[in-house]
Design an enzyme around this catalytic site. Structure first.
Site, PDB file in Angstrom:
ATOM      1  CG  ASP A 240      -1.591  -1.155   1.617  1.00 14.74           C
ATOM      2  OD1 ASP A 240      -1.531  -2.110   0.856  1.00 14.74           O
ATOM      3  OD2 ASP A 240      -2.236  -1.161   2.677  1.00 14.74           O
TER       4      ASP A 240
ATOM      5  CD  GLU B 243      -7.133  -4.896   4.007  1.00 12.74           C
ATOM      6  OE1 GLU B 243      -6.545  -5.614   4.829  1.00 12.74           O
ATOM      7  OE2 GLU B 243      -6.889  -4.944   2.785  1.00 12.74           O
TER       8      GLU B 243
HETATM    9  C1  FRU Z   1      -3.942  -3.555   2.745  1.00 14.67           C
HETATM   10  C2  FRU Z   1      -3.316  -3.972   4.061  1.00 14.67           C
HETATM   11  C3  FRU Z   1      -3.658  -2.978   5.145  1.00 14.67           C
HETATM   12  C4  FRU Z   1      -2.547  -3.167   6.128  1.00 14.67           C
HETATM   13  C5  FRU Z   1      -1.364  -3.425   5.219  1.00 14.67           C
HETATM   14  C6  FRU Z   1      -0.344  -4.375   5.771  1.00 14.67           C
HETATM   15  O1  FRU Z   1      -3.299  -4.034   1.633  1.00 14.67           O
HETATM   16  O2  FRU Z   1      -3.742  -5.272   4.398  1.00 14.67           O
HETATM   17  O3  FRU Z   1      -4.940  -3.160   5.698  1.00 14.67           O
HETATM   18  O4  FRU Z   1      -2.351  -2.054   6.937  1.00 14.67           O
HETATM   19  O5  FRU Z   1      -1.896  -3.956   4.018  1.00 14.67           O
HETATM   20  O6  FRU Z   1       0.780  -4.436   4.967  1.00 14.67           O
END
Ligand code: FRU
Length: 496
Positions: A37, A219
């Site tokens: 992300d 998310e």
């Molecule tokens: C989304 C996610 C988020 C989390 C991160 C962990 O892709 O699952 O919810 O904070 O990636 O790397």
């Protein structure tokens, strides 16, 4: 005699990490290792900061850090040293960053305005032990433009009330109420919190339990306002996994109103910011004024850890500008590549006012040879057609319009390596969301990705692929006759 040490340095200086198979030439990707992300995107002192979920120990997901890159123009990126490292409270999961111009946090020093990062501390021990409060929200501040960070001594600032998925805080300044608003993903819905100082947080409301898709977790949310015909609306972005329109992870949104406490959607339908399989965790930059700029991670959790790149994994999308528009009475979000991308345009092949009734290859002079280019196409008709991007070998990506279904599609079944995951080679579809009697497409093509922006960005699809050689040959294949009003193919300079 040359020492081994000096040879090492010479070697480091001459090896360009941005070459090699599948390496994007117009998209940000990390020099090495795993990325997911985008995080902490903030504009400050004429610089766009892009932090990102990063694992410097390998090319698959691992203990998360925040990597860091900066850009002056949203096009050229410079990767900087890692910004945030895991600590005794856990891994550094996704989050946001704000410019605390009013010193609400008290982190100012010597007149220096702090950048404050708000992120999730994910405690792997708590997770392993089967507790349900191992994700908590913490803050850190930087007084040197994001180069070094001090974690707040009172972390975590928002404690988990017992919800396993409690993460990805996106914070914005709500001027009307003179307070910070945190939009937090809590299991499969959103919880809003507010704070006067980024340290003490009060729950305001929840949203989404009965709305949208609930096949997986929500998310990386985002909340911001945009104007349409002089009227202010609020957009709530929600990334969800799985449940995307073409499988796996994808970005959805709601349009409505926010009063500093509660978000109320204008309608209950689910909307998709990007229908393709390969845009996820996308959110917007903070501190950019009325201009809203979005960027996502260009992969899908269904196969992100399996894609066939050797020393690094995954890239970000092109930054996109968001605008509201109306289609069939619904207020929707359109995205288009930021205009700054135009800086990269080199030789451009153009044609127009032609009728095509059989397969036609465009011999764009020298252009597209490196595999990164932009195609702009506008028709005067609504007949079926396909654009084939091929490499002279057996590999091709097909992007087209199907009138009967009123859909766009991207077919990557034959576009390169796909045996790393049984679901990778597929055809993806997206609805056409325009009332115009002509089709308008912009395709941003890189070495291993295409981003389709149709009808002024009303329908967007992002799709990655892994061909042996660049797909640098362009052909149009009409079903019957299509009238092309204008077509241009512009070769793009590499950003590296
Ligand atoms: C989304 C996610 C988020 C989390 C991160 C962990 O892709 O699952 O919810 O904070 O990636 O790397």
């Amino acid at each position: 005699m040359v020492s081994i040490c000096s040879l090492g340095i010479a070697q480091q200086q001459t090896t360009n990490p941005y070459t090699g198979p599948f390496r994007p030439q117009i998209h940000f990707s990390p020099k090495a290792h795993w990325m997911n992300d985008p995080n902490g995107m903030v504009y400050f002192n004429h610089t766009y900061h892009l932090f990102f979920q990063y694992y410097p120990g390998g090319t698959v997901w691992g203990p998360m850090h925040w990597g860091h890159a900066i850009s002056k123009d949203l096009v050229h990126w410079q990767e900087l040293p890692i910004a945030l490292y895991p600590d005794s409270l856990g891994y550094i999961f996704s989050g946001s960053a704000v410019v605390d111009s009013n010193n609400t946090s008290g982190f100012w020093k010597n007149g220096k305005i702090p950048l404050v990062a708000i992120f999730t501390h994910h405690d792997p021990n708590g997770e392993r032990a089967g507790t349900n409060n191992f994700q908590n929200e913490s803050i850190a501040y930087s007084l040197d433009e994001g180069r070094t960070w001090t974690k707040y001594i009172g972390n975590p600032v928002l404690k988990n009330p017992g919800i396993r998925d409690f993460r990805d805080p996106k914070v914005m300044w709500y001027a009307k109420g003179k307070k910070w608003i945190m939009t937090l993903a809590t299991k499969d819905h959103i919880t809003f919190y507010s704070s006067p100082d980024l340290k003490a947080w009060t729950k305001e409301s929840e949203f989404g339990k009965e709305m949208g898709v609930h096949s997986g977790v929500w998310e990386c949310p985002d909340l911001f306002s945009l104007k349409l015909n002089g009227k202010q609306y609020w957009v709530l972005i929600v990334n969800l996994n799985p449940g995307g329109p073409n499988g796996g992870s994808a970005t959805a949104y709601f349009v409505g109103h926010f009063d500093g406490k509660q978000f109320v959607p204008a309608d209950h339908g689910i909307k998709w910011l990007d229908y393709g399989p390969d845009e996820y965790a996308g959110i917007t930059w903070s501190n950019t004024g009325a201009r809203k700029i979005f960027l996502g991670w260009m992969s899908n959790w269904n196969y992100a850890t399996q894609v066939p790149t050797a020393t690094w994994r995954s890239a970000m999308t092109i930054p996109r500008e968001l605008k509201l528009f109306i289609n069939n009475g619904n207020i929707l979000l359109a995205s288009t590549p930021v205009k700054e991308l135009g800086e990269l345009k080199q030789r451009t092949f153009t044609t127009g006012n032609i009728e095509i009734n059989k397969r036609h290859s465009f011999n764009a002079p020298g252009s597209t040879s490196a595999g990164q280019y932009v195609i702009d196409l506008q028709t005067n008709s609504l007949n079926d057609f396909a654009l084939e991007l091929a490499n002279g070998g057996n590999e091709k990506l097909i992007i087209g319009f199907n009138k009967k279904a009123n859909q766009y599609f991207i077919d990557r079944t034959n576009a390169g390596i796909h045996d790393f995951n049984k679901d990778f080679a597929r055809i993806f579809t997206a609805p056409r969301l325009s009332e115009n009697r002509s089709v308008k497409l912009t395709l941003v093509v890189d070495r291993a990705s295409v981003e389709l922006f149709a009808d002024g960005g009303a329908t967007v699809m992002t799709c990655i692929f892994f061909p042996e050689k660049p797909l640098n040959k362009v052909a149009i294949v009409p079903d019957s006759t299509i009238h092309i009003k204008s077509l241009s193919i512009a070769e793009l300079k590499s950003i590296w």
